[in-house]
Motif scaffolding. Sequence first.
Motif, PDB file in Angstrom:
ATOM      1  N   ASP A 154      35.741  37.407  50.649  1.00  0.00           N
ATOM      2  CA  ASP A 154      35.873  37.643  49.206  1.00  0.00           C
ATOM      3  C   ASP A 154      34.865  36.708  48.536  1.00  0.00           C
ATOM      4  O   ASP A 154      33.937  36.227  49.185  1.00  0.00           O
TER       5      ASP A 154
ATOM      6  N   LYS B  85      37.823  36.160  54.990  1.00  0.00           N
ATOM      7  CA  LYS B  85      39.213  36.608  54.970  1.00  0.00           C
ATOM      8  C   LYS B  85      39.630  37.211  56.307  1.00  0.00           C
ATOM      9  O   LYS B  85      40.817  37.278  56.618  1.00  0.00           O
TER      10      LYS B  85
ATOM     11  N   ASP C 265      46.961  41.935  55.982  1.00  0.00           N
ATOM     12  CA  ASP C 265      46.736  41.059  54.837  1.00  0.00           C
ATOM     13  C   ASP C 265      46.611  41.936  53.573  1.00  0.00           C
ATOM     14  O   ASP C 265      45.858  42.910  53.578  1.00  0.00           O
TER      15      ASP C 265
ATOM     16  N   TRP D 181      45.097  41.612  50.765  1.00  0.00           N
ATOM     17  CA  TRP D 181      43.721  41.715  50.218  1.00  0.00           C
ATOM     18  C   TRP D 181      42.913  42.699  51.067  1.00  0.00           C
ATOM     19  O   TRP D 181      42.196  43.543  50.544  1.00  0.00           O
ATOM     20  N   ILE D 182      43.070  42.603  52.394  1.00  0.00           N
ATOM     21  CA  ILE D 182      42.364  43.529  53.299  1.00  0.00           C
ATOM     22  C   ILE D 182      42.850  44.959  53.031  1.00  0.00           C
ATOM     23  O   ILE D 182      42.056  45.894  52.950  1.00  0.00           O
TER      24      ILE D 182
ATOM     25  N   GLU E 211      43.894  46.220  50.338  1.00  0.00           N
ATOM     26  CA  GLU E 211      43.282  46.708  49.087  1.00  0.00           C
ATOM     27  C   GLU E 211      41.846  47.194  49.295  1.00  0.00           C
ATOM     28  O   GLU E 211      41.362  48.070  48.597  1.00  0.00           O
ATOM     29  N   GLN E 212      41.144  46.584  50.253  1.00  0.00           N
ATOM     30  CA  GLN E 212      39.731  46.937  50.503  1.00  0.00           C
ATOM     31  C   GLN E 212      39.594  48.120  51.468  1.00  0.00           C
ATOM     32  O   GLN E 212      38.480  48.480  51.850  1.00  0.00           O
TER      33      GLN E 212
END
Length: 418
Positions: A81, A86, A386, A388-389, A391-392
């Motif tokens: 990020d 990450k 995760d 955040w992962i 979301e990507q």
Amino acid sequence: MFGKKKPEVLVVGAGPVGLMAALELTKKGIVVQIIDKEWQRAGHSYALALHAKTLKIFEHLGLLDRILEHSHKVRSIGIYDEKEQKAKINIADLEEDYSFVTVIRQNILEKVLEDALLELGVKVMWHHRLAHMTASETHADVIIDKLETDTLGYIISRTEQVVTKSIRGEIPFVIGADGHYSFVRRSLDINFDTVGETQHFAVFEFKTDVDLQNEMSIAFANGSANALWPLPNGFCRWSFQLMDTEASQESRIKERYEVQIGTGKYPKLTEEFLRDMLDSRAPWFKGKIEEIRWRHMVRFERRLADSYGKYTCWLAGDATHMTSPVGIQGMNGGFLEVQDLTKAAAQILKGKESGTLLVEYNKNWLEQWRILLGIDGRVKAKTAADPWIAEQGNNLLSSIPALTEDLSSLMQQIGLKI
Ligand SMILES: Cc1cc2nc3c(=O)[nH]c(=O)nc-3n(C[C@H](O)[C@H](O)[C@H](O)COP(=O)(O)OP(=O)(O)OC[C@H]3O[C@@H](n4cnc5c(N)ncnc54)[C@H](O)[C@@H]3O)c2cc1C
């Protein structure tokens, strides 16, 4: 028409995908003619990496040693990020004979392919443009213009392409590997619809003092996707997605000269701009900027043809799809397509097959690209992934340098499922 032997297949376009198609067919004993409207190969890196699966194709073509001689191996992918790493993906864990990705300049790759073709007696007809094509169930009628470059004026000289001769012919099978503005595709009336947002990238290749070893990095920062590739001899490539600047349509025309003077056509792409990009998108990158050797701004539309071909005229590579540059999926996808297409073409020409393989080719690759371009389905996250992962997910789908089952397996390492 062209040489002593009448060609069974006309390959239109001597980019990486067309060169490979011509090579595969020649190795299968098919008489091929390959033409390109330009006067020589691409001058720069452009698509710079070969996926693990693609390396197997080069091995079977007997070209792997030549490729590895000019390349740098990438064994892992760091995902960042704005602040830190990450996640990490190990390409080395793939169940492939060559479980790494190689970084090789596109102009060198094209030279390796063109040289190999020449060794088999097939010479690319540069400066020959397909100017007309009508397809039927049995053959295609084509007109090919032979071009010459004329320099006009003496105060401000400019060059223009002049047609010196037009050649007519009847060809049993045509492969259109003629890039995103494919003449073959347009002659077949195949739509090339926009299926996603156009992305614009600023790309820099420069020498740095940091040892990037064998890792490429993908950095998602402030809504943008950015990529760092290690290159041979201490160089690296950074690609930054631009959120407020648009690259022109012409940016997708491959330059044929290798040398670039100053900022070239892109005055905005100064060293200061590069520093600003690194500070805001990747403050974790501590390398110095020692020598910028190439910079450009390029537009990447997202498009997919609604069919891979008709009758005896079929497409591969950028002629059928346009995607994000980060995972080098466009060119590598083209190489995989060529495996299926040349197998089908050779069987049909030898009278062993009537067209079922082409129906499958069309179906399979349209399905693949509909997933890759995010038209069908979305990437799902496992519960342990995760957040955040997770979301990507969809951004990673087009950014990881792999396709088909290798892409699924690399995404699984970080808890994502296609
Ligand atoms: C500036 C730039 C940067 C890029 N960066 C990246 C990147 O970072 N990552 C990435 O994955 N990809 C990148 N690409 C895209 C990548 O280069 C293409 O995906 C790849 O070249 C596709 O190969 P292809 O053989 O299908 O088509 P092309 O390489 O486009 O080759 C098509 C060939 O067909 C010829 N042709 C066209 N029309 C005719 C005609 N009527 N008659 C005869 N010949 C014809 C053209 O002259 C051309 O040589 C970049 C492209 C550009 C221009």
